[in-house]
Scaffold this active site. Structure first.
Site, PDB file in Angstrom:
ATOM      1  N   THR A  14      -6.673  11.026  -0.136  1.00 23.73           N
ATOM      2  CA  THR A  14      -6.185  11.558  -1.411  1.00 23.73           C
ATOM      3  C   THR A  14      -7.170  11.255  -2.544  1.00 23.73           C
ATOM      4  O   THR A  14      -7.603  12.154  -3.278  1.00 23.73           O
ATOM      5  CB  THR A  14      -4.805  10.924  -1.744  1.00 23.73           C
ATOM      6  OG1 THR A  14      -3.922  11.170  -0.657  1.00 23.73           O
ATOM      7  CG2 THR A  14      -4.222  11.494  -3.028  1.00 23.73           C
ATOM      8  N   ALA A  34     -22.511   9.849 -19.589  1.00 27.42           N
ATOM      9  CA  ALA A  34     -23.030   8.629 -18.953  1.00 27.42           C
ATOM     10  C   ALA A  34     -24.517   8.432 -19.239  1.00 27.42           C
ATOM     11  O   ALA A  34     -25.061   7.356 -19.024  1.00 27.42           O
ATOM     12  CB  ALA A  34     -22.809   8.701 -17.449  1.00 27.42           C
ATOM     13  N   LYS A 107      -5.768  -2.196  -4.970  1.00 24.46           N
ATOM     14  CA  LYS A 107      -5.089  -3.340  -5.620  1.00 24.46           C
ATOM     15  C   LYS A 107      -4.762  -4.448  -4.645  1.00 24.46           C
ATOM     16  O   LYS A 107      -4.752  -5.625  -5.011  1.00 24.46           O
ATOM     17  CB  LYS A 107      -3.833  -2.894  -6.350  1.00 24.46           C
ATOM     18  CG  LYS A 107      -2.878  -2.069  -5.530  1.00 24.46           C
ATOM     19  CD  LYS A 107      -3.159  -0.628  -5.754  1.00 24.46           C
ATOM     20  CE  LYS A 107      -2.414   0.268  -4.805  1.00 24.46           C
ATOM     21  NZ  LYS A 107      -2.213   1.587  -5.349  1.00 24.46           N
ATOM     22  N   GLU A 131     -10.523  -0.214 -12.190  1.00 27.40           N
ATOM     23  CA  GLU A 131      -9.566   0.403 -13.123  1.00 27.40           C
ATOM     24  C   GLU A 131      -8.444   1.144 -12.389  1.00 27.40           C
ATOM     25  O   GLU A 131      -7.263   1.074 -12.777  1.00 27.40           O
ATOM     26  CB  GLU A 131     -10.311   1.390 -14.040  1.00 27.40           C
ATOM     27  CG  GLU A 131      -9.432   2.081 -15.054  1.00 27.40           C
ATOM     28  CD  GLU A 131      -8.814   1.118 -16.058  1.00 27.40           C
ATOM     29  OE1 GLU A 131      -9.563   0.533 -16.859  1.00 27.40           O
ATOM     30  OE2 GLU A 131      -7.591   0.942 -16.041  1.00 27.40           O
ATOM     31  N   GLY A 136      -3.016   3.821 -11.725  1.00 28.38           N
ATOM     32  CA  GLY A 136      -3.740   5.074 -11.464  1.00 28.38           C
ATOM     33  C   GLY A 136      -4.668   5.481 -12.587  1.00 28.38           C
ATOM     34  O   GLY A 136      -5.660   4.811 -12.876  1.00 28.38           O
ATOM     35  N   GLU A 192       1.798   4.527  -0.594  1.00 27.37           N
ATOM     36  CA  GLU A 192       0.774   3.810   0.160  1.00 27.37           C
ATOM     37  C   GLU A 192       0.873   4.180   1.641  1.00 27.37           C
ATOM     38  O   GLU A 192       1.907   4.693   2.104  1.00 27.37           O
ATOM     39  CB  GLU A 192       0.986   2.298   0.014  1.00 27.37           C
ATOM     40  CG  GLU A 192       0.781   1.780  -1.390  1.00 27.37           C
ATOM     41  CD  GLU A 192      -0.595   2.123  -1.931  1.00 27.37           C
ATOM     42  OE1 GLU A 192      -1.610   1.755  -1.322  1.00 27.37           O
ATOM     43  OE2 GLU A 192      -0.658   2.780  -2.978  1.00 27.37           O
ATOM     44  N   LYS A 207      -0.383  -5.183  -8.453  1.00 20.15           N
ATOM     45  CA  LYS A 207      -0.881  -4.737  -9.762  1.00 20.15           C
ATOM     46  C   LYS A 207      -0.543  -5.748 -10.848  1.00 20.15           C
ATOM     47  O   LYS A 207      -1.354  -6.033 -11.733  1.00 20.15           O
ATOM     48  CB  LYS A 207      -0.285  -3.369 -10.099  1.00 20.15           C
ATOM     49  CG  LYS A 207      -0.728  -2.275  -9.128  1.00 20.15           C
ATOM     50  CD  LYS A 207       0.132  -1.038  -9.267  1.00 20.15           C
ATOM     51  CE  LYS A 207      -0.288   0.071  -8.308  1.00 20.15           C
ATOM     52  NZ  LYS A 207       0.683   1.153  -8.232  1.00 20.15           N
TER      53      LYS A 207
HETATM   54  P1  NAP Z   1      -5.539   7.845   2.120  1.00 17.68           P
HETATM   55  O1  NAP Z   1      -5.226   9.206   1.643  1.00 17.68           O
HETATM   56  O2  NAP Z   1      -4.737   7.263   3.241  1.00 17.68           O
HETATM   57  O3  NAP Z   1      -7.083   7.816   2.515  1.00 17.68           O
HETATM   58  C1  NAP Z   1      -7.675   6.726   3.153  1.00 17.68           C
HETATM   59  C2  NAP Z   1      -9.060   7.121   3.625  1.00 17.68           C
HETATM   60  O4  NAP Z   1      -9.645   5.977   4.247  1.00 17.68           O
HETATM   61  C3  NAP Z   1      -9.077   8.241   4.657  1.00 17.68           C
HETATM   62  O5  NAP Z   1     -10.129   9.116   4.387  1.00 17.68           O
HETATM   63  C4  NAP Z   1      -9.311   7.539   5.987  1.00 17.68           C
HETATM   64  O6  NAP Z   1     -10.080   8.275   6.902  1.00 17.68           O
HETATM   65  C5  NAP Z   1     -10.134   6.341   5.544  1.00 17.68           C
HETATM   66  N1  NAP Z   1      -9.931   5.196   6.436  1.00 17.68           N
HETATM   67  C6  NAP Z   1      -8.774   4.624   6.780  1.00 17.68           C
HETATM   68  N2  NAP Z   1      -9.008   3.597   7.625  1.00 17.68           N
HETATM   69  C7  NAP Z   1     -10.333   3.549   7.826  1.00 17.68           C
HETATM   70  C8  NAP Z   1     -11.183   2.734   8.594  1.00 17.68           C
HETATM   71  N3  NAP Z   1     -10.710   1.765   9.364  1.00 17.68           N
HETATM   72  N4  NAP Z   1     -12.517   2.961   8.524  1.00 17.68           N
HETATM   73  C9  NAP Z   1     -13.006   3.964   7.765  1.00 17.68           C
HETATM   74  N5  NAP Z   1     -12.249   4.777   7.006  1.00 17.68           N
HETATM   75  C10 NAP Z   1     -10.933   4.568   7.051  1.00 17.68           C
HETATM   76  O7  NAP Z   1      -5.456   6.773   0.949  1.00 17.68           O
HETATM   77  P2  NAP Z   1      -5.532   7.059  -0.623  1.00 17.68           P
HETATM   78  O8  NAP Z   1      -4.165   7.409  -1.108  1.00 17.68           O
HETATM   79  O9  NAP Z   1      -6.675   7.931  -0.937  1.00 17.68           O
HETATM   80  O10 NAP Z   1      -5.791   5.565  -1.174  1.00 17.68           O
HETATM   81  C11 NAP Z   1      -7.065   4.983  -1.129  1.00 17.68           C
HETATM   82  C12 NAP Z   1      -7.030   3.700  -1.964  1.00 17.68           C
HETATM   83  O11 NAP Z   1      -6.686   4.035  -3.303  1.00 17.68           O
HETATM   84  C13 NAP Z   1      -5.997   2.664  -1.516  1.00 17.68           C
HETATM   85  O12 NAP Z   1      -6.509   1.374  -1.763  1.00 17.68           O
HETATM   86  C14 NAP Z   1      -4.820   2.937  -2.438  1.00 17.68           C
HETATM   87  O13 NAP Z   1      -4.005   1.796  -2.631  1.00 17.68           O
HETATM   88  C15 NAP Z   1      -5.553   3.281  -3.713  1.00 17.68           C
HETATM   89  N6  NAP Z   1      -4.803   4.084  -4.674  1.00 17.68           N
HETATM   90  C16 NAP Z   1      -4.206   5.232  -4.267  1.00 17.68           C
HETATM   91  C17 NAP Z   1      -3.533   6.010  -5.210  1.00 17.68           C
HETATM   92  C18 NAP Z   1      -2.849   7.287  -4.830  1.00 17.68           C
HETATM   93  O14 NAP Z   1      -2.207   7.883  -5.695  1.00 17.68           O
HETATM   94  N7  NAP Z   1      -2.950   7.759  -3.601  1.00 17.68           N
HETATM   95  C19 NAP Z   1      -3.482   5.589  -6.529  1.00 17.68           C
HETATM   96  C20 NAP Z   1      -4.120   4.412  -6.920  1.00 17.68           C
HETATM   97  C21 NAP Z   1      -4.779   3.664  -5.961  1.00 17.68           C
HETATM   98  P3  NAP Z   1      -9.570   9.631   7.599  1.00 17.68           P
HETATM   99  O15 NAP Z   1      -9.285  10.581   6.454  1.00 17.68           O
HETATM  100  O16 NAP Z   1     -10.717  10.083   8.413  1.00 17.68           O
HETATM  101  O17 NAP Z   1      -8.346   9.275   8.375  1.00 17.68           O
HETATM  102  N1  HSE Z   2       1.533   3.917  -4.116  1.00 14.72           N
HETATM  103  C1  HSE Z   2       1.155   3.724  -5.468  1.00 14.72           C
HETATM  104  C2  HSE Z   2       2.288   4.136  -6.374  1.00 14.72           C
HETATM  105  C3  HSE Z   2      -0.076   4.544  -5.760  1.00 14.72           C
HETATM  106  O1  HSE Z   2       3.233   4.760  -5.901  1.00 14.72           O
HETATM  107  O2  HSE Z   2       2.256   3.813  -7.562  1.00 14.72           O
HETATM  108  C4  HSE Z   2      -0.704   4.175  -7.046  1.00 14.72           C
HETATM  109  O3  HSE Z   2      -1.134   2.868  -7.064  1.00 14.72           O
END
Ligand code: NAP
Ligand code: HSE
Length: 429
Positions: A14, A34, A107, A131, A136, A192, A207
């Site tokens: 995502t 930048a 986080k 950040e 988010g 998550e 957080k």
């Molecule tokens: P996600 O959609 O599940 O994406 C995770 C990515 O990591 C995928 O591309 C996956 O690969 C890759 N991955 C997973 N395990 C791996 C491994 N062992 N080795 C290499 N690559 C691996 O997660 P996301 O929602 O983007 O979140 C990413 C981070 O941002 C997390 O720390 C989350 O807490 C944080 N975050 C997310 C949001 C949100 O709104 N989603 C908001 C704030 C912070 P594949 O695609 O190939 O499976």
């Molecule tokens: N899973 C988290 C939430 C994503 O719902 O707020 C953003 O950190």
């Protein structure tokens, strides 16, 4: 124009795909702001063949995520994989040890290992930026680290989990059940990888512990956060709260005072007169109270690809400009070691809901437990029996020490009158 800032990107889910889309869309503007372009040069994830809605064939593909730390052309590593340890932590350590600045939205990792990583970054003169890890797209870390840096902060609190707020505000608006709304939040990309982190309050606690460090100049102390989530909140609780003039919100709240550092994530009743009562959907909102600036409110999208990518790229812009300092606003070595405050000392009002058997003497038993513990009852509501014969009794207490409510609940534990665990929510004062 000067040399680009070159990025190695781990994770193409995502947020990772969102970062590529954002740089594609706003690249020129970003370069002007930048002072140099920001360019992705290498990417890594698990599945090279997966369609991510963005063209990744123009970047070097790296099978082993850890290898990004050694990518010859990258200046900065961006980690968007997730998980407190495992590949994310290995990549963070290797990047900082190998001379590359590091940006993450993770986080969980920062809550558990932020101090170690900050020490490593400061020793190497590199940036460690996170950040997107809190709220988010909302620039609350920048707000506390920079905008409010001149203030002593009395308390910081807010809605820190978009998934929970989405669920609670949908339950409120539509009277729907918890489970199918969670599925909707997952489909929208808010939740998550393990959604229990969201609904059991762990994500908000990660957080909160980061915010507390920034606000109070203390070492991160995630293990000291008292945590409860939203899994056991009923539509009936939301209706009772509304009848009393409140909305139910999962709040993270931290205070530092003579009793030590207080950190708690817990469902609260928020009065309709408070701005947090009007924060709906996946929106996050954080209040910080400074001794000169007064009450600050940071609010915006707390999850999702666009907002989170916006925060990640803002960190990259700071690095491109050479504008970064110690990750926690002061050198890691200067952060104080926090002692955990005793929650029993806290004074407040509470909402307690009991699910009880419809039989003689039940109300008297609850009232006696409250009386014996010294809890003064402000109001009491009882709803008629549901299909399974149980009855809901909701109590609002007068202001008093939390220890007394805990004692009353202890006394009632195991009583044959109770058909379920009591639900205790604090009333935001
Ligand atoms: P996600 O959609 O599940 O994406 C995770 C990515 O990591 C995928 O591309 C996956 O690969 C890759 N991955 C997973 N395990 C791996 C491994 N062992 N080795 C290499 N690559 C691996 O997660 P996301 O929602 O983007 O979140 C990413 C981070 O941002 C997390 O720390 C989350 O807490 C944080 N975050 C997310 C949001 C949100 O709104 N989603 C908001 C704030 C912070 P594949 O695609 O190939 O499976
Ligand atoms: N899973 C988290 C939430 C994503 O719902 O707020 C953003 O950190």
């Amino acid at each position: 124009m000067t040399e680009p800032l070159r990025i190695a990107l781990a994770g193409l889910g995502t947020v990772g795909a969102g970062v590529i889309r954002l740089i594609d869309a706003n690249g020129e503007l970003i370069a002007r702001r930048a002072g140099r372009p920001i360019e992705v040069v290498a990417v890594s994830a698990r599945d090279r063949a997966k369609d991510r809605g963005v063209d990744i064939t123009r970047f070097d593909w790296v099978d082993d995520t850890a290898e990004l730390a050694r990518h010859p052309r990258a200046d900065v590593v961006v980690e968007l994989v997730g998980g407190s340890d495992g590949p994310a932590l290995a990549l963070a350590r290797a990047s900082l040890a190998g001379g590359k600045s590091f940006v993450t939205a993770n986080k969980a990792m920062i809550a558990h290992h932020g101090l170690e990583l900050a020490n490593a970054a400061e020793t190497a003169g590199l940036a460690l930026k996170f950040e997107a890890a809190v709220a988010g797209g909302v620039p609350v870390i920048k707000g506390l680290r920079e905008g409010a840096a001149a203030n002593e902060i009395a308390r910081v609190y807010g809605i820190l989990n978009g998934t929970c707020n989405f669920i609670l505000s949908k339950m409120e608006a539509e009277g729907r059940d918890f489970a199918d709304i969670l599925a909707e939040a997952q489909r929208l990309g808010y939740a998550e990888a393990d959604p229990s982190f969201d609904i059991d309050g762990v994500d908000a606690a990660h957080k909160l512990s980061i915010l507390a460090s920034l606000a109070f100049g203390t070492q991160p102390a995630f293990e000291q956060v008292a945590i409860a989530g939203v899994r056991h909140i009923l539509a009936a609780d939301i209706a009772e709260a509304a009848a009393l003039g409140y909305r139910v919100r999962l709040l993270g709240l931290s205070e530092a005072n003579g009793h030590g550092l207080f950190q708690r994530v817990h469902p609260h009743l928020v009065p309709l007169s408070h701005p947090l009562a009007h924060v709906t959907g996946s929106t996050n909102a954080v209040v910080a109270e400074g001794n000169f600036v007064g009450r600050l409110l940071f609010q915006g999208a707390g999850a999702g690809d666009g907002p989170t990518a916006s925060a990640v790229v803002a960190d990259l812009i700071d690095i491109a400009r050479g504008e970064f300092g110690p990750p926690y606003a002061m050198p890691a070595a200067a952060l104080a070691q926090p002692g955990a405050a005793d929650t029993g000392e806290r004074i407040g009002r509470a909402y307690v809901r009991f699910t009880v058997a419809d039989k003689v003497g039940v109300l008297a038993e609850i009232a006696a437990a409250m009386r014996d513990a010294g809890v003064s009852i402000e109001s009491l509501m009882q709803r008629g029996a549901s299909a399974d014969g149980s009855v809901l009794v909701a109590i609002v207490t007068h202001e008093g020490p939390e220890r007394a409510v805990a004692q009353a609940l202890d006394k009632l534990r195991g009583s044959s009158s109770l058909t379920g665990e009591p639900m205790w929510m604090h009333i935001l004062g």
